[in-house]
Design a protein around this motif. Structure first.
Motif, PDB file in Angstrom:
ATOM      1  N   THR A  34     -10.942  -6.903  -1.948  1.00  0.00           N
ATOM      2  CA  THR A  34     -11.736  -6.254  -0.912  1.00  0.00           C
ATOM      3  C   THR A  34     -11.409  -4.770  -0.804  1.00  0.00           C
ATOM      4  O   THR A  34     -10.359  -4.329  -1.254  1.00  0.00           O
ATOM      5  N   ASP A  35     -12.321  -4.013  -0.195  1.00  0.00           N
ATOM      6  CA  ASP A  35     -12.116  -2.588   0.033  1.00  0.00           C
ATOM      7  C   ASP A  35     -11.919  -2.275   1.512  1.00  0.00           C
ATOM      8  O   ASP A  35     -11.940  -1.133   1.910  1.00  0.00           O
ATOM      9  N   ARG A  36     -11.805  -3.305   2.322  1.00  0.00           N
ATOM     10  CA  ARG A  36     -11.640  -3.048   3.754  1.00  0.00           C
ATOM     11  C   ARG A  36     -10.322  -3.607   4.229  1.00  0.00           C
ATOM     12  O   ARG A  36      -9.976  -4.746   3.921  1.00  0.00           O
ATOM     13  N   PHE A  37      -9.626  -2.822   5.028  1.00  0.00           N
ATOM     14  CA  PHE A  37      -8.284  -3.227   5.406  1.00  0.00           C
ATOM     15  C   PHE A  37      -8.279  -4.479   6.273  1.00  0.00           C
ATOM     16  O   PHE A  37      -7.428  -5.346   6.099  1.00  0.00           O
ATOM     17  N   LEU A  69       0.819  -1.214   0.000  1.00  0.00           N
ATOM     18  CA  LEU A  69       0.000   0.000   0.000  1.00  0.00           C
ATOM     19  C   LEU A  69       0.852   1.263   0.000  1.00  0.00           C
ATOM     20  O   LEU A  69       0.433   2.302  -0.489  1.00  0.00           O
ATOM     21  N   GLN A  97     -15.974   2.733  -0.648  1.00  0.00           N
ATOM     22  CA  GLN A  97     -14.528   2.929  -0.529  1.00  0.00           C
ATOM     23  C   GLN A  97     -14.271   4.423  -0.808  1.00  0.00           C
ATOM     24  O   GLN A  97     -14.924   5.019  -1.663  1.00  0.00           O
ATOM     25  N   ILE A  98     -13.329   5.036  -0.092  1.00  0.00           N
ATOM     26  CA  ILE A  98     -13.209   6.492  -0.145  1.00  0.00           C
ATOM     27  C   ILE A  98     -12.851   7.046  -1.526  1.00  0.00           C
ATOM     28  O   ILE A  98     -13.183   8.179  -1.829  1.00  0.00           O
ATOM     29  N   GLY A  99     -12.195   6.236  -2.354  1.00  0.00           N
ATOM     30  CA  GLY A  99     -11.828   6.725  -3.680  1.00  0.00           C
ATOM     31  C   GLY A  99     -13.012   6.863  -4.624  1.00  0.00           C
ATOM     32  O   GLY A  99     -12.914   7.467  -5.687  1.00  0.00           O
ATOM     33  N   TYR A 154      -5.758  -7.156  -2.137  1.00  0.00           N
ATOM     34  CA  TYR A 154      -6.168  -5.784  -2.456  1.00  0.00           C
ATOM     35  C   TYR A 154      -7.199  -5.757  -3.576  1.00  0.00           C
ATOM     36  O   TYR A 154      -8.099  -4.922  -3.606  1.00  0.00           O
ATOM     37  N   ASP A 205      -4.247   9.159   0.462  1.00  0.00           N
ATOM     38  CA  ASP A 205      -4.158   8.055  -0.490  1.00  0.00           C
ATOM     39  C   ASP A 205      -5.565   7.508  -0.712  1.00  0.00           C
ATOM     40  O   ASP A 205      -6.069   6.710   0.064  1.00  0.00           O
ATOM     41  N   ASN A 209      -6.700   5.480  -2.772  1.00  0.00           N
ATOM     42  CA  ASN A 209      -6.801   4.066  -3.129  1.00  0.00           C
ATOM     43  C   ASN A 209      -6.661   3.146  -1.924  1.00  0.00           C
ATOM     44  O   ASN A 209      -6.697   1.936  -2.062  1.00  0.00           O
ATOM     45  N   PHE A 210      -6.447   3.729  -0.759  1.00  0.00           N
ATOM     46  CA  PHE A 210      -6.286   2.907   0.446  1.00  0.00           C
ATOM     47  C   PHE A 210      -7.584   2.143   0.699  1.00  0.00           C
ATOM     48  O   PHE A 210      -8.670   2.706   0.616  1.00  0.00           O
ATOM     49  N   PRO A 211      -7.475   0.845   0.982  1.00  0.00           N
ATOM     50  CA  PRO A 211      -8.703   0.049   1.143  1.00  0.00           C
ATOM     51  C   PRO A 211      -9.419   0.309   2.468  1.00  0.00           C
ATOM     52  O   PRO A 211      -9.371  -0.498   3.380  1.00  0.00           O
ATOM     53  N   VAL A 212     -10.050   1.451   2.573  1.00  0.00           N
ATOM     54  CA  VAL A 212     -10.887   1.742   3.743  1.00  0.00           C
ATOM     55  C   VAL A 212     -12.223   2.306   3.268  1.00  0.00           C
ATOM     56  O   VAL A 212     -12.295   3.012   2.263  1.00  0.00           O
ATOM     57  N   GLY A 248     -13.207   4.675  -9.411  1.00  0.00           N
ATOM     58  CA  GLY A 248     -12.375   4.114  -8.361  1.00  0.00           C
ATOM     59  C   GLY A 248     -11.239   3.274  -8.904  1.00  0.00           C
ATOM     60  O   GLY A 248     -10.749   3.504  -9.996  1.00  0.00           O
ATOM     61  N   LYS A 249     -10.888   2.269  -8.137  1.00  0.00           N
ATOM     62  CA  LYS A 249      -9.723   1.471  -8.447  1.00  0.00           C
ATOM     63  C   LYS A 249      -9.898   0.718  -9.758  1.00  0.00           C
ATOM     64  O   LYS A 249      -8.958   0.507 -10.472  1.00  0.00           O
ATOM     65  N   PHE A 270      -1.934   5.169   6.836  1.00  0.00           N
ATOM     66  CA  PHE A 270      -2.956   5.866   6.052  1.00  0.00           C
ATOM     67  C   PHE A 270      -2.829   7.377   6.185  1.00  0.00           C
ATOM     68  O   PHE A 270      -2.925   8.115   5.198  1.00  0.00           O
TER      69      PHE A 270
END
Lengths: 289, 311
Positions: free
Chosen positions: A214-217, A36, B159-161, A211, B110, B112-115, A285-286, A160
């Motif tokens: 999922t979207d949750r850490f 990350l 997701q925040i992004g 990664y 960031d 793209n951070f997965p939160v 998004g991603k 983060f």
């Protein structure tokens, strides 16, 4: 059917499987953070930098972990120093320092070919690991894993958003030091299972695969650890049959899982992105990147 | 939410956290000089102080030391000389006591951070949690309230992004609300934000001011500074001016702060008046909302509607 259970009849195979699993799980835990932050190559650099330490430790008959740790520390300080004193970019500094250390390691080994086996350092030798070495590997992994389980949320916040981490009373600098200490320790452990060249895969691929899923850490960590442990155990098991280097088998399995996720992941996979783009024309998004 | 911020503030400042009960939020910057290791002087002998119930705009060109000042208040940078006190405490002690919340600039995050949105807001509660950071019922309730307050409840599982610029800003405001710190630092909160969100943010800040919070807002958005800041600090390495907006946010001070950096339009004489009135209309803008002055150079800018009349 009975043939599939044969590996379990050999003590060394059972040991190889559970030790690899533990190392794989710990490395995978760390990989979630490492990839990350875009620090993946740092893992590679570390793995190569500790080679002279391991070689030296075998020569001097001291625990390999001590030698590796010393070399890793020296490399880290070296990189930091060159970075501070010059305007060179980080990747150049990493590239110079880690190859220098790796070369020194190979030199050490080639001067004393009887004391150390190049192959076991570069490719790992989990099937032939001594009880002492196995104990070191297990101790490193178990301690690292416990620390991570206690501190994963603090590390997440520090990675983060450093400013926010400070504002809730954490010390991000200290947490980073903790992280890199664990990373170097686990690199040393992984060196024993997959070898210096493939450690990078252990500390990057599981996290990168999770990664995409999922979207949750928190889930990302769980998935990553499951992937790391699963592929390592299975890899050690399979290497009995195909007579291949364990490290190669483990990393190949991880790569296969990554490819599956890359194409098929429900939200961030390539096919899902295609589908989204086709239906809405506005993939966000991603998935879009 | 209204009373909750105050009551929680009261029990957080218990002797156990090292903050005497009833300590009012304040920021005291005294003779702060920051020299970076390469010899660059980022701040030169800056002093000002702010107290509770204030929204203070921090205004200056890029490279004027705004972010260095923020970094010093957050303890990332140690002043070479001088000191910063927060609610009477050294910076580290104040941060440990959860007295300061920070709303980052969008480009520093960031995305793209997965939160998920709710995960980020929950991070605001970490200072209130135990060693393992396990959320209590109370923590969950605060997160729910904070999300509701910034109208982001329906986006909590995103997701925040995946959010728009304005929504992204709201998430971090919600985090600051959930954190319940009496002092909030906001870094460029209006950049990349739609007009609706901008007014929502301003309304939220005013609301917090009414509840005795102290907010320091670094901004390029000159036009809206007089609308919501009661204090301003103008810096360009040195402190140029600090004080109430009405007397400090003047054309001459802004010209000092921005030199030739801003677009500058001046309408006067026969272009503007048919008589010999000597007042002129001056528009200063950095391509966001412009600030408009009417009158002599040292007159404060009055009213909020003028700013919408561009040239």
């Amino acid at each position: 059917m009975g043939e599939l259970l044969v590996p379990f009849e050999y003590n060394y195979m059972v040991k190889a499987m559970w030790v690899s699993g533990l190392v794989g799980a710990t490395c995978a835990f760390l990989s979630a953070y490492l990839m990350l932050k875009g620090w993946s190559l740092m893992g590679d650099a570390l793995a190569h930098s500790i080679v002279p330490g391991v070689a030296g430790a075998y020569l001097l008959q001291i625990p390999f972990a001590a030698g590796a740790f010393f070399a890793g520390l020296l490399a880290a300080v070296g990189m930091w120093f060159v970075r501070q004193q010059s305007k060179l970019r980080e990747d150049a500094v990493i590239g110079i320092v880690f190859t220098a250390f790796f070369a020194a390691g190979l030199l050490l080994v080639s001067i004393n070919p009887t004391a150390v086996n190049v192959q076991s350092i570069v490719l790992g030798n989990i099937l032939g690991i001594s009880d002492e070495d196995a104990f070191q590997v297990v101790a490193i992994s178990a301690i690292s894993l416990s620390v991570l389980l206690l501190k994963w949320k603090d590390l997440m916040v520090a990675f983060f958003d450093e400013a926010h981490a400070r504002s809730v009373g954490l010390n991000p600098a200290l947490l980073k030091i903790l992280f890199f200490t664990l990373l170097s320790a686990c690199t040393v452990a992984a060196l024993q299972t997959v070898g210096a060249c493939l450690v990078i895969a252990m500390v990057v691929t599981p996290g990168a695969t999770a990664y995409l899923l999922t979207d949750r850490f928190g889930k990302l960590l769980a998935l990553s650890v499951a992937i790391g442990a699963g592929t390592s155990i299975l890899g050690a098991y399979l290497s009995f049959f195909i007579d291949g280097a364990t490290g190669g088998v483990i990393v190949t399995l991880q790569t296969l899982l990554f490819l599956a996720a890359f194409f098929l992941a429900p939200k961030h996979g390539m096919l899902a992105a295609r589908r989204q783009a086709a239906t809405s024309g506005d993939a966000t998004g991603k998935a879009a990147q | 939410m209204t009373e909750s911020l105050e009551t929680a503030g009261a029990h957080r400042k218990s002797p156990a956290t090292g903050v005497p009960p009833g300590r009012a939020p304040s920021i005291g910057v005294r003779n702060v000089t920051v020299v970076y290791s390469n010899g660059h002087v980022a701040l030169d002998d800056v002093s000002f102080s702010l107290s509770a119930g204030t929204i203070c705009g921090l205004v200056g060109v890029n490279g004027s030391g705004k972010s260095t000042l923020f970094k010093s208040i957050m303890g990332f940078v140690r002043p070479t000389r001088g000191e910063i006190r927060i609610a009477g405490l050294p910076v580290d002690a104040a941060l440990k006591a959860n007295l300061v919340a920070y709303v980052p600039q969008s480009e520093d995050v960031d995305w793209n951070f997965p939160v998920l949105v709710e995960d980020v807001v929950m991070m605001g509660r970490y200072g209130h949690m135990g060693f393992l950071r396990i959320a209590s019922k109370e923590d969950r309730r605060r997160v729910d309230e904070a999300l509701e307050r910034v109208s982001m409840t329906s986006f909590r599982k995103r997701q925040i992004g995946e959010l728009s610029g304005g929504q992204k800003k709201r998430v971090f405001l919600a985090r600051a609300l959930a954190q319940q710190s009496p002092i909030i630092l906001l870094d460029e909160p209006f950049t990349g934000v739609d007009v609706k969100t901008e007014s929502a943010i301003i309304e939220l800040l005013r609301d917090l001011r009414a509840r005795n919070h102290l907010m320091l807002v670094s901004t390029h958005n000159l036009g809206s500074v007089p609308d919501f800041c009661d204090q301003v600090v103008l810096i360009n390495r040195k402190l140029l001016a600090a004080g109430p907006t009405a007397t400090t946010f003047t054309q001459s001070n802004l010209e000092k702060a921005f030199g030739g950096v801003l677009r500058h339009f001046k309408l006067g004489g026969s272009d503007l008046h048919a008589d010999d009135d000597r007042r002129a209309v001056t528009v200063l803008t950095d391509d966001e909302r412009p600030v408009v002055f009417y009158g002599d150079r040292n007159d404060p800018r009055r009213g909020t509607e003028e700013s919408k009349k561009g040239p």
